[in-house]
Design an enzyme around this catalytic site. Structure first.
Site, PDB file in Angstrom:
ATOM      1  N   SER A 107      31.831  35.697  62.821  1.00 23.28           N
ATOM      2  CA  SER A 107      32.763  34.833  62.225  1.00 23.28           C
ATOM      3  C   SER A 107      34.381  35.230  61.923  1.00 23.28           C
ATOM      4  CB  SER A 107      32.319  34.203  61.217  1.00 23.28           C
ATOM      5  OG  SER A 107      33.458  33.083  60.517  1.00 23.28           O
TER       6      SER A 107
ATOM      7  N   ASP B 260      36.615  29.277  63.406  1.00 22.20           N
ATOM      8  CA  ASP B 260      36.430  27.978  62.294  1.00 22.20           C
ATOM      9  C   ASP B 260      37.844  27.426  62.517  1.00 22.20           C
ATOM     10  OD1 ASP B 260      33.968  28.402  61.127  1.00 22.20           O
ATOM     11  OD2 ASP B 260      34.640  30.362  60.336  1.00 22.20           O
TER      12      ASP B 260
ATOM     13  N   HIS C 277      34.087  25.813  65.742  1.00 23.41           N
ATOM     14  CA  HIS C 277      33.396  25.168  64.680  1.00 23.41           C
ATOM     15  C   HIS C 277      34.387  24.055  63.958  1.00 23.41           C
ATOM     16  CE1 HIS C 277      31.299  25.570  60.435  1.00 23.41           C
ATOM     17  NE2 HIS C 277      30.948  24.392  60.900  1.00 23.41           N
TER      18      HIS C 277
ATOM     19  N   GLY D 151      33.970  25.683  54.534  1.00 20.24           N
ATOM     20  CA  GLY D 151      35.339  26.168  53.949  1.00 20.24           C
ATOM     21  C   GLY D 151      35.567  27.495  53.593  1.00 20.24           C
TER      22      GLY D 151
ATOM     23  N   ASP E 264      24.975  29.564  59.412  1.00 20.39           N
ATOM     24  CA  ASP E 264      26.182  30.055  59.364  1.00 20.39           C
ATOM     25  C   ASP E 264      26.646  30.071  57.556  1.00 20.39           C
ATOM     26  OD1 ASP E 264      28.975  30.339  59.108  1.00 20.39           O
ATOM     27  OD2 ASP E 264      29.567  28.751  59.935  1.00 20.39           O
TER      28      ASP E 264
ATOM     29  N   GLY F 104      26.779  33.338  54.092  1.00 18.33           N
ATOM     30  CA  GLY F 104      25.840  34.110  53.418  1.00 18.33           C
ATOM     31  C   GLY F 104      25.105  34.828  53.958  1.00 18.33           C
TER      32      GLY F 104
HETATM   33  C1  DX5 Z   1      32.533  28.829  56.324  1.00 15.67           C
HETATM   34  C2  DX5 Z   1      32.539  29.237  57.776  1.00 15.67           C
HETATM   35  C3  DX5 Z   1      31.830  30.422  58.011  1.00 15.67           C
HETATM   36  C4  DX5 Z   1      32.189  31.748  57.531  1.00 15.67           C
HETATM   37  C5  DX5 Z   1      31.033  32.760  57.012  1.00 15.67           C
HETATM   38  O1  DX5 Z   1      32.892  27.519  56.238  1.00 15.67           O
HETATM   39  O2  DX5 Z   1      32.118  28.168  58.716  1.00 15.67           O
HETATM   40  O3  DX5 Z   1      31.875  30.813  59.529  1.00 15.67           O
HETATM   41  O4  DX5 Z   1      33.087  32.730  57.984  1.00 15.67           O
HETATM   42  O5  DX5 Z   1      31.210  33.545  56.184  1.00 15.67           O
HETATM   43  P1  DX5 Z   1      30.326  34.486  55.386  1.00 15.67           P
HETATM   44  O6  DX5 Z   1      29.653  35.148  56.708  1.00 15.67           O
HETATM   45  O7  DX5 Z   1      31.081  35.388  54.785  1.00 15.67           O
HETATM   46  O8  DX5 Z   1      29.355  33.630  54.515  1.00 15.67           O
HETATM   47 ZN    ZN Z   2      31.892  28.626  60.634  1.00 17.65          ZN
END
Ligand code: DX5
Ligand code: ZN
Length: 214
Positions: free
Chosen positions: A9, A36, A67, A145, A176, A178
Site C-alpha cells: 500500500s 488508495d 482502492h 482512511g 487491508d 494493520g
Molecule cells: C487505509 C488503506 C490501507 C492502508 C493500510 O484506509 O486502505 O491500504 O494504507 O495501511 P497499514 O498497513 O499501515 O494499516
Molecule cells: Zn487500501
C-alpha cells in the site's frame, strides 16, 4: 496449499520518492501495488491524484489495485490511465442501491478485474448477491482512511466466511489494515489469499519485510 500474496500500500511510501519506494518493494517480491484513492468525503482524508498515478504506473511490472474510498465511484471508474491489468475495487457502502452497484461492477468488468471492499462494521452476507461477479473481495481490517491503525481481530471470521464459499466461485480474498508479520500469519491461516501492507512494509529493509509477511 494457497499462494501467499502481498500487496504494497503506497499510502505509507515516501511522498517524494514514491516511484523509487515502489520499485524497491516490487524488486523484493510484492505481487501487487495497492493505490488508495480517497475523496475527503467517504473517508476523512485525501490521498493520491491522477498525476501521481501517471507518474508511477508505467514503472510497475505488477498489477495495480485501485482502492476507491469515494462517495461516487462512477466518477472514477472510466479513467483511461488505468492499465488493462489493473484491478478496480469499490466499496459496498458507496452505493445507495443494489442496481447501481451491479451497473458499476459490470462497467468495470468490461476493461478490468473487479473487487468489492467492506468496512469493519458491514456484514459479510451483504456481498452474497455479487460473489459470482467478483474477482476480489477486500476485507477492511481497520476503519478505512488512514495507515498505521491496529488490526481488528473480527476480520479473521470474515476471511473464514468467504474462504468457505471459495470453491464455488473464482474470487481471491484480500485483507487491508494493520497487517504485520503476526497478523499476516493469522490471516493466511484463516484462508486469505492477499495481505495488503503499508506502514509495516515500508519501514525498514523491504526484502526482510516481504519475506516475513509471506
Ligand atoms: C487505509 C488503506 C490501507 C492502508 C493500510 O484506509 O486502505 O491500504 O494504507 O495501511 P497499514 O498497513 O499501515 O494499516
Ligand atoms: Zn487500501
Amino acid at each position: 496449499m494457497k499462494q501467499k500474496l502481498v500487496s504494497a500500500s503506497l499510502l505509507s511510501a515516501d511522498k517524494i520518492f514514491i516511484k523509487e519506494d515502489m520499485i524497491k518493494v516490487i524488486d523484493n517480491g510484492v505481487d501487487f501495488i495497492h493505490f488508495d484513492v480517497m475523496d475527503g468525503n467517504f473517508v476523512n482524508n485525501v490521498s493520491f491524484n491522477d498525476d501521481t498515478f501517471i507518474k508511477i504506473r508505467k514503472d510497475s511490472k505488477v498489477p495495480f489495485e485501485i482502492h476507491l474510498m469515494v462517495e461516487n465511484p462512477f466518477a472514477y471508474i472510466d479513467n483511461y490511465e488505468y492499465s488493462a491489468s489493473d484491478i478496480i475495487i469499490v466499496h459496498l457502502e458507496s452505493f445507495v442501491s443494489e442496481e447501481d452497484l451491479l451497473v458499476c461492477l459490470k462497467r468495470i468488468k468490461k476493461h478490468h478485474k473487479v473487487g468489492i471492499s467492506i468496512k469493519p462494521n458491514t456484514d459479510c452476507s451483504k456481498l452474497d448477491p455479487y460473489l459470482e461477479l467478483l474477482d476480489y473481495i477486500l476485507i477492511m481490517s481497520v476503519e478505512p482512511g488512514f495507515g498505521g491503525q491496529k488490526f481488528i481481530p473480527a476480520s479473521l471470521e470474515k476471511i473464514r466466511y468467504f474462504a468457505k464459499k471459495q470453491d464455488k466461485y473464482s474470487y481471491l480474498i484480500e485483507v487491508d489494515g494493520g497487517i504485520n508479520q503476526n497478523t499476516a500469519k493469522e490471516c493466511f491461516d484463516a484462508g486469505v489469499d492477499i495481505v495488503v501492507s503499508g506502514s509495516y512494509l515500508f519501514k525498514g529493509d523491504p526484502s526482510e519485510k516481504v519475506k516475513s509477511l509471506k
